[in-house]
Design a protein around this motif. Sequence first.
Motif, PDB file in Angstrom:
ATOM      1  N   HIS A   1       0.664  -1.081  -0.146  1.00 36.40           N
ATOM      2  CA  HIS A   1       0.161   0.107  -0.019  1.00 36.40           C
ATOM      3  C   HIS A   1       0.828   0.985   0.275  1.00 36.40           C
ATOM      4  CE1 HIS A   1      -4.140  -2.716   1.499  1.00 36.40           C
ATOM      5  NE2 HIS A   1      -1.940  -3.305   2.079  1.00 36.40           N
ATOM      6  N   PHE A   2       0.215   1.949  -0.924  1.00 35.49           N
ATOM      7  CA  PHE A   2       1.068   3.148  -0.816  1.00 35.49           C
ATOM      8  C   PHE A   2       0.488   4.657   0.047  1.00 35.49           C
ATOM      9  CE2 PHE A   2       3.026   0.933  -4.416  1.00 35.49           C
ATOM     10  CZ  PHE A   2       4.206   1.053  -4.525  1.00 35.49           C
ATOM     11  N   PHE A   3       1.432   5.554   0.466  1.00 34.40           N
ATOM     12  CA  PHE A   3       0.500   6.443   1.544  1.00 34.40           C
ATOM     13  C   PHE A   3       2.114   7.395   0.703  1.00 34.40           C
ATOM     14  CE2 PHE A   3      -0.423   2.843   3.876  1.00 34.40           C
ATOM     15  CZ  PHE A   3      -1.594   3.227   4.164  1.00 34.40           C
ATOM     16  N   GLN A   4       1.122   8.707   1.159  1.00 32.66           N
ATOM     17  CA  GLN A   4       2.063  10.237   0.582  1.00 32.66           C
ATOM     18  C   GLN A   4       1.445  11.452   1.281  1.00 32.66           C
ATOM     19  OE1 GLN A   4       1.647  11.209  -3.536  1.00 32.66           O
ATOM     20  NE2 GLN A   4       3.224  12.793  -3.154  1.00 32.66           N
ATOM     21  N   LYS A   5       2.578  11.741   1.596  1.00 33.56           N
ATOM     22  CA  LYS A   5       2.847  13.184   2.585  1.00 33.56           C
ATOM     23  C   LYS A   5       3.691  14.208   1.833  1.00 33.56           C
ATOM     24  CE  LYS A   5       2.187  14.099   7.930  1.00 33.56           C
ATOM     25  NZ  LYS A   5       2.905  14.550   8.937  1.00 33.56           N
ATOM     26  N   ASP A   6       3.798  15.060   1.598  1.00 35.38           N
ATOM     27  CA  ASP A   6       3.742  16.434   1.218  1.00 35.38           C
ATOM     28  C   ASP A   6       4.407  15.756  -0.117  1.00 35.38           C
ATOM     29  OD1 ASP A   6       3.319  17.841   3.311  1.00 35.38           O
ATOM     30  OD2 ASP A   6       4.765  17.968   4.575  1.00 35.38           O
ATOM     31  N   ASP A   7       6.229  15.893  -0.528  1.00 37.65           N
ATOM     32  CA  ASP A   7       6.682  15.177  -1.221  1.00 37.65           C
ATOM     33  C   ASP A   7       6.497  13.428  -0.650  1.00 37.65           C
ATOM     34  OD1 ASP A   7       6.258  17.628  -2.627  1.00 37.65           O
ATOM     35  OD2 ASP A   7       8.048  18.058  -2.306  1.00 37.65           O
ATOM     36  N   THR A   8       6.633  13.304  -0.019  1.00 37.76           N
ATOM     37  CA  THR A   8       7.390  11.705   0.135  1.00 37.76           C
ATOM     38  C   THR A   8       6.399  10.795   0.240  1.00 37.76           C
ATOM     39  OG1 THR A   8       8.911  12.826   2.240  1.00 37.76           O
ATOM     40  CG2 THR A   8       7.845  10.602   2.705  1.00 37.76           C
ATOM     41  N   VAL A   9       6.520  10.226  -0.620  1.00 31.33           N
ATOM     42  CA  VAL A   9       6.128   8.394  -0.581  1.00 31.33           C
ATOM     43  C   VAL A   9       6.521   7.321   0.016  1.00 31.33           C
ATOM     44  CG1 VAL A   9       4.965   7.072  -1.947  1.00 31.33           C
ATOM     45  CG2 VAL A   9       4.945   9.222  -2.606  1.00 31.33           C
ATOM     46  N   ILE A  10       5.808   6.928   1.114  1.00 28.07           N
ATOM     47  CA  ILE A  10       5.961   4.822   1.478  1.00 28.07           C
ATOM     48  C   ILE A  10       4.501   4.357   1.250  1.00 28.07           C
ATOM     49  CG2 ILE A  10       5.715   4.398   4.326  1.00 28.07           C
ATOM     50  CD1 ILE A  10       7.607   6.811   3.175  1.00 28.07           C
ATOM     51  N   ALA A  11       5.517   2.877   1.434  1.00 31.65           N
ATOM     52  CA  ALA A  11       4.966   1.913   0.696  1.00 31.65           C
ATOM     53  C   ALA A  11       5.356   1.260   1.886  1.00 31.65           C
ATOM     54  CB  ALA A  11       6.026   1.416  -0.749  1.00 31.65           C
ATOM     55  N   LEU A  12       4.339   0.802   2.043  1.00 35.73           N
ATOM     56  CA  LEU A  12       3.357  -0.215   3.194  1.00 35.73           C
ATOM     57  C   LEU A  12       3.267  -1.776   3.060  1.00 35.73           C
ATOM     58  CD1 LEU A  12       3.607  -0.276   6.561  1.00 35.73           C
ATOM     59  CD2 LEU A  12       1.153   0.049   6.196  1.00 35.73           C
ATOM     60  N   GLU A  13       4.385  -3.131   3.117  1.00 32.02           N
ATOM     61  CA  GLU A  13       4.311  -3.930   2.235  1.00 32.02           C
ATOM     62  C   GLU A  13       3.292  -4.475   3.899  1.00 32.02           C
ATOM     63  OE1 GLU A  13       5.587  -8.538   1.240  1.00 32.02           O
ATOM     64  OE2 GLU A  13       7.413  -5.771   1.389  1.00 32.02           O
TER      65      GLU A  13
END
Length: 133
Positions: free
Chosen positions: A104-116
Amino acid sequence: MKKYLTAIIVLPLFLLALGCTPRYEEPVDGYKPSSVDDDFPIPESAALMQTIPEPENPNIDNGAKYEVKGIGGEQGLATPKRYFQEIQAEGWTQLEEKQMGHVHFFQKDDTVIALEVREDSLTVYEMIKDAKF
């Protein structure tokens, strides 16, 4: 005859109770910052298993794998809804159209985090800027 009558009464009650039992109980014990990004929360009970400083995927900057007992349900197929609500409460937007299976992908401002999300584990990856995913 009395045995059959008892079975007829007890069996439906047993099946009803079994059907109402939750199959997946999400661990809820508070949240703390991940080691990948201080703004991205992980469950308080998460134990760091492995850091991933140089992933093989060129779109990933770094990552960390955590053991979280009870997360993901059997085979990692249960979405941890309360956890996702906490992530969104911290200002992250889920990019649902980018989801790939357990990731799953989450974004905050310019940062993208992928969470498995897997059975009993989470892996948090910080994507590089302008990642292709």
